[in-house]
Write an enzyme that holds these catalytic residues in place. Structure first.
Site, PDB file in Angstrom:
ATOM      1  N   ASP A   1       0.806  -1.222   0.000  1.00 44.56           N
ATOM      2  CA  ASP A   1       0.000   0.000   0.000  1.00 44.56           C
ATOM      3  C   ASP A   1       0.842   1.277   0.000  1.00 44.56           C
ATOM      4  O   ASP A   1       2.012   1.268   0.398  1.00 44.56           O
ATOM      5  CB  ASP A   1      -0.874   0.051   1.264  1.00 44.56           C
ATOM      6  CG  ASP A   1      -2.051  -0.912   1.193  1.00 44.56           C
ATOM      7  OD1 ASP A   1      -2.092  -1.753   0.284  1.00 44.56           O
ATOM      8  OD2 ASP A   1      -2.934  -0.807   2.071  1.00 44.56           O
TER       9      ASP A   1
ATOM     10  N   HIS B   1       3.570  -2.051   3.358  1.00 42.48           N
ATOM     11  CA  HIS B   1       3.551  -0.644   2.957  1.00 42.48           C
ATOM     12  C   HIS B   1       4.869  -0.272   2.301  1.00 42.48           C
ATOM     13  O   HIS B   1       5.869  -0.954   2.482  1.00 42.48           O
ATOM     14  CB  HIS B   1       3.313   0.256   4.171  1.00 42.48           C
ATOM     15  CG  HIS B   1       1.941   0.109   4.751  1.00 42.48           C
ATOM     16  ND1 HIS B   1       1.623  -0.882   5.644  1.00 42.48           N
ATOM     17  CD2 HIS B   1       0.798   0.815   4.541  1.00 42.48           C
ATOM     18  CE1 HIS B   1       0.336  -0.788   5.970  1.00 42.48           C
ATOM     19  NE2 HIS B   1      -0.186   0.236   5.317  1.00 42.48           N
TER      20      HIS B   1
HETATM   21 ZN   LIG Z   1      -2.647   3.362   3.138  1.00 42.99          ZN
END
Ligand SMILES: [Zn+2]
Length: 269
Positions: free
Chosen positions: A87, A233
């Site tokens: 992400d 992430h």
């Molecule tokens: Zn996010």
């Protein structure tokens, strides 16, 4: 490394079919609360109101709740396969991450933020050129406000990102990841409009905030099982996202796990 068959992808790719229904039910529940309050007074009406409100708050804030909008949280397989989802990109980490994935013959889906994609179009095109997928992770990543966006603001985040990513990459995303995992009753309306399916996860290490790679890795690997959807992430301020992925990929190889990316439905517009 494998790609999933079309039939399986169709069953995995679940666009919310009747997002208006849950909104109608929520409205109806409030009519019922008013009726209870009017008939029985606050001793019944107040608890009923709190109960219905808390249910909506829980379903909005709890990332794996599917009351307000369906979500895919793991892949239905007994094979040692995981879906890596990354992400918050693109970012300065994107290039090193792509190199790492290539070295491990691994594939991933990058859930991208539209305004970041527009600022770094080359990185988005690299992701696709090197055989990975992209998904929608909102236009501006409003992490403190996403849970309380109304229908128009929600559509601006989700619909605008569809346009931004399509312009930058030439591909229209088919998967959506909620910002900080929060999904209010309006998310489903935009997902249906753009034929997006929501993806949650079954393993996460809080690598967006935690800067200790050992702890992140311990949390991630504890929850990895056949069919896991792994939340990662890139571009976090602590600067350890690449190292975390490197160590995760080594662990996956040691444990005999392959990475898979579900193929996208063939009937996409
Ligand atoms: Zn996010």
């Amino acid at each position: 490394m494998a790609s999933w068959g079309m039939t399986r992808a169709r069953t995995l790719h679940r666009v919310p079919r009747r997002p208006g229904l849950i909104l109608g039910l929520l409205a109806l529940s409030q009519v019922a609360v008013v009726a209870l309050w009017w008939r029985w007074g606050w001793r019944i009406g107040l608890p009923a109101m709190l109960l219905t409100h808390l249910t909506v708050v829980w379903a909005t804030l709890y990332p794996r709740a599917t009351l307000l909008c369906p979500a895919l949280s793991r892949l239905p397989t007994a094979r040692r396969e995981v879906w890596l989802t990354i992400d918050d990109g693109p970012s300065a980490d994107t290039g090193p991450i792509l190199d790492l994935l290539e070295r491990h013959d691994a594939r991933a889906t990058f859930f991208l933020v539209g305004e970041r994609a527009v600022a770094q179009p080359e990185r988005v095109r690299d992701i696709l050129r090197r055989g990975h997928g992209i998904g929608n992770h909102s236009a501006s990543h409003p992490d403190t406000r996403f849970w309380r966006l109304g229908p128009a603001a929600m559509e601006d985040e989700i619909g605008r990102n569809q346009s931004l990513l399509t312009v930058v990459s030439g591909q229209t995303p088919r998967w959506f990841r909620s910002v900080v995992g929060m999904t209010n009753p309006f998310v489903g309306l935009s997902l249906k409009r753009h034929r997006l399916a929501r993806v949650a996860w079954s393993a996460r290490g809080f690598d967006g905030v935690d800067c200790d790679p050992d702890q992140v890795l311990a949390r991630l690997t504890r929850d990895i099982a056949p069919g896991a959807i792994v939340l990662l992430h890139e571009g976090a301020a602590h600067g350890h996202n690449v190292e975390i992925l490197a160590r995760l990929l080594e662990w996956l190889a040691r444990e005999g796990y392959a990475t898979v990316v579900p193929s996208e439905p063939a009937d996409s517009p």
